[in-house]
Design an enzyme around this catalytic site. Structure first.
Site, PDB file in Angstrom:
ATOM      1  N   THR A  38       7.237  -5.316  -2.196  1.00  0.00           N
ATOM      2  CA  THR A  38       6.807  -3.915  -2.070  1.00  0.00           C
ATOM      3  C   THR A  38       7.999  -2.972  -2.050  1.00  0.00           C
ATOM      4  O   THR A  38       7.979  -1.906  -2.665  1.00  0.00           O
ATOM      5  CB  THR A  38       5.934  -3.718  -0.815  1.00  0.00           C
ATOM      6  OG1 THR A  38       4.807  -4.588  -0.914  1.00  0.00           O
ATOM      7  CG2 THR A  38       5.462  -2.280  -0.668  1.00  0.00           C
ATOM      8  N   CYS A  39       9.055  -3.373  -1.370  1.00  0.00           N
ATOM      9  CA  CYS A  39      10.252  -2.529  -1.259  1.00  0.00           C
ATOM     10  C   CYS A  39      10.907  -2.311  -2.620  1.00  0.00           C
ATOM     11  O   CYS A  39      11.364  -1.218  -2.932  1.00  0.00           O
ATOM     12  CB  CYS A  39      11.256  -3.165  -0.296  1.00  0.00           C
ATOM     13  SG  CYS A  39      10.569  -3.503   1.340  1.00  0.00           S
ATOM     14  N   SER A  40      10.933  -3.365  -3.453  1.00  0.00           N
ATOM     15  CA  SER A  40      11.596  -3.305  -4.759  1.00  0.00           C
ATOM     16  C   SER A  40      10.699  -2.785  -5.872  1.00  0.00           C
ATOM     17  O   SER A  40      11.185  -2.219  -6.846  1.00  0.00           O
ATOM     18  CB  SER A  40      12.089  -4.696  -5.158  1.00  0.00           C
ATOM     19  OG  SER A  40      13.145  -5.084  -4.318  1.00  0.00           O
ATOM     20  N   THR A  42      12.632  -7.418  -1.498  1.00  0.00           N
ATOM     21  CA  THR A  42      11.278  -7.897  -1.205  1.00  0.00           C
ATOM     22  C   THR A  42      10.295  -7.169  -2.130  1.00  0.00           C
ATOM     23  O   THR A  42      10.608  -6.081  -2.634  1.00  0.00           O
ATOM     24  CB  THR A  42      10.919  -7.685   0.279  1.00  0.00           C
ATOM     25  OG1 THR A  42      11.055  -6.306   0.586  1.00  0.00           O
ATOM     26  CG2 THR A  42      11.820  -8.522   1.185  1.00  0.00           C
ATOM     27  N   LEU A  77      11.437   1.863  -2.766  1.00  0.00           N
ATOM     28  CA  LEU A  77      12.708   2.407  -3.250  1.00  0.00           C
ATOM     29  C   LEU A  77      12.555   3.072  -4.625  1.00  0.00           C
ATOM     30  O   LEU A  77      13.042   4.195  -4.813  1.00  0.00           O
ATOM     31  CB  LEU A  77      13.803   1.340  -3.266  1.00  0.00           C
ATOM     32  CG  LEU A  77      15.181   1.762  -3.778  1.00  0.00           C
ATOM     33  CD1 LEU A  77      15.735   2.966  -3.029  1.00  0.00           C
ATOM     34  CD2 LEU A  77      16.154   0.589  -3.707  1.00  0.00           C
TER      35      LEU A  77
END
Length: 176
Positions: free
Chosen positions: A63-65, A61, A69
């Site tokens: 923001t996560c990518s 997703t 992370l």
């Protein structure tokens, strides 16, 4: 009956993990490694090691990518120097997705990619949330620091936009 709603909310809020609590040692994650799924208990992963555990709503997703992370991958060496012996990413995704996301993000062993496939871990610590039809039940975005006895030293929760759970914020805490 407004009162009973308030009581239910309060009871639910108390069920979550808080600073000073000890993470249960029997909760499980799955890691895809060596062409098979391996199940580990939280005690196997974190007992005896100062650990940083952060969670994302979903692999791949935006923001996560793009931010979450990558911040931990980029600061892995600094986190280790500040005392983090384990850095782990949790997501309510299957172990195949978590493995492929780790490869795509070039985690290269810097971050353990933990699949909470059925959301049992996220539920047990009070961080499960319904993200609606597009994503279903997922984890809230959070970061926590565990001491060697798996006691929660710090728990950062997002209160809106991304930032409070970044590796930078965790590093600030570790350096105190």
């Amino acid at each position: 009956s407004e009162r009973s709603t308030v009581q239910k909310t309060s009871a639910a809020a108390r069920m979550g993990l808080s600073v000073g609590d000890t993470l249960p040692g029997d909760l499980e994650f799955t890691i895809r490694e060596d062409s098979k799924n391996n199940t580990y208990k939280t005690s196997d992963l974190f007992k005896g090691k100062r650990s940083v555990v952060f969670a994302v709503p979903g692999a791949f997703t935006p923001t996560c990518s793009e931010k979450h992370l990558p911040s931990y991958v980029q600061l892995a060496e600094e986190l280790a120097k500040a005392g983090a012996e384990v850095v782990a990413c949790v997501s309510v995704n299957d172990p195949f997705v978590m493995r492929e996301w780790g490869i795509a993000q070039k985690v290269d062993g810097k971050v353990k990619m933990l699949a909470d496939g059925n959301g049992a871990f996220s539920t047990a610590i009070g961080q499960i949330v319904d993200k609606g039809a597009a994503m279903g039940m997922r984890s809230n975005r959070y970061a926590m620091v565990l001491d060697k006895d798996m006691k929660v030293e710090a728990l950062m929760l997002e209160q809106g936009s991304y930032g409070e759970t970044s590796a930078e914020k965790v590093l600030e805490f570790l350096k105190k």
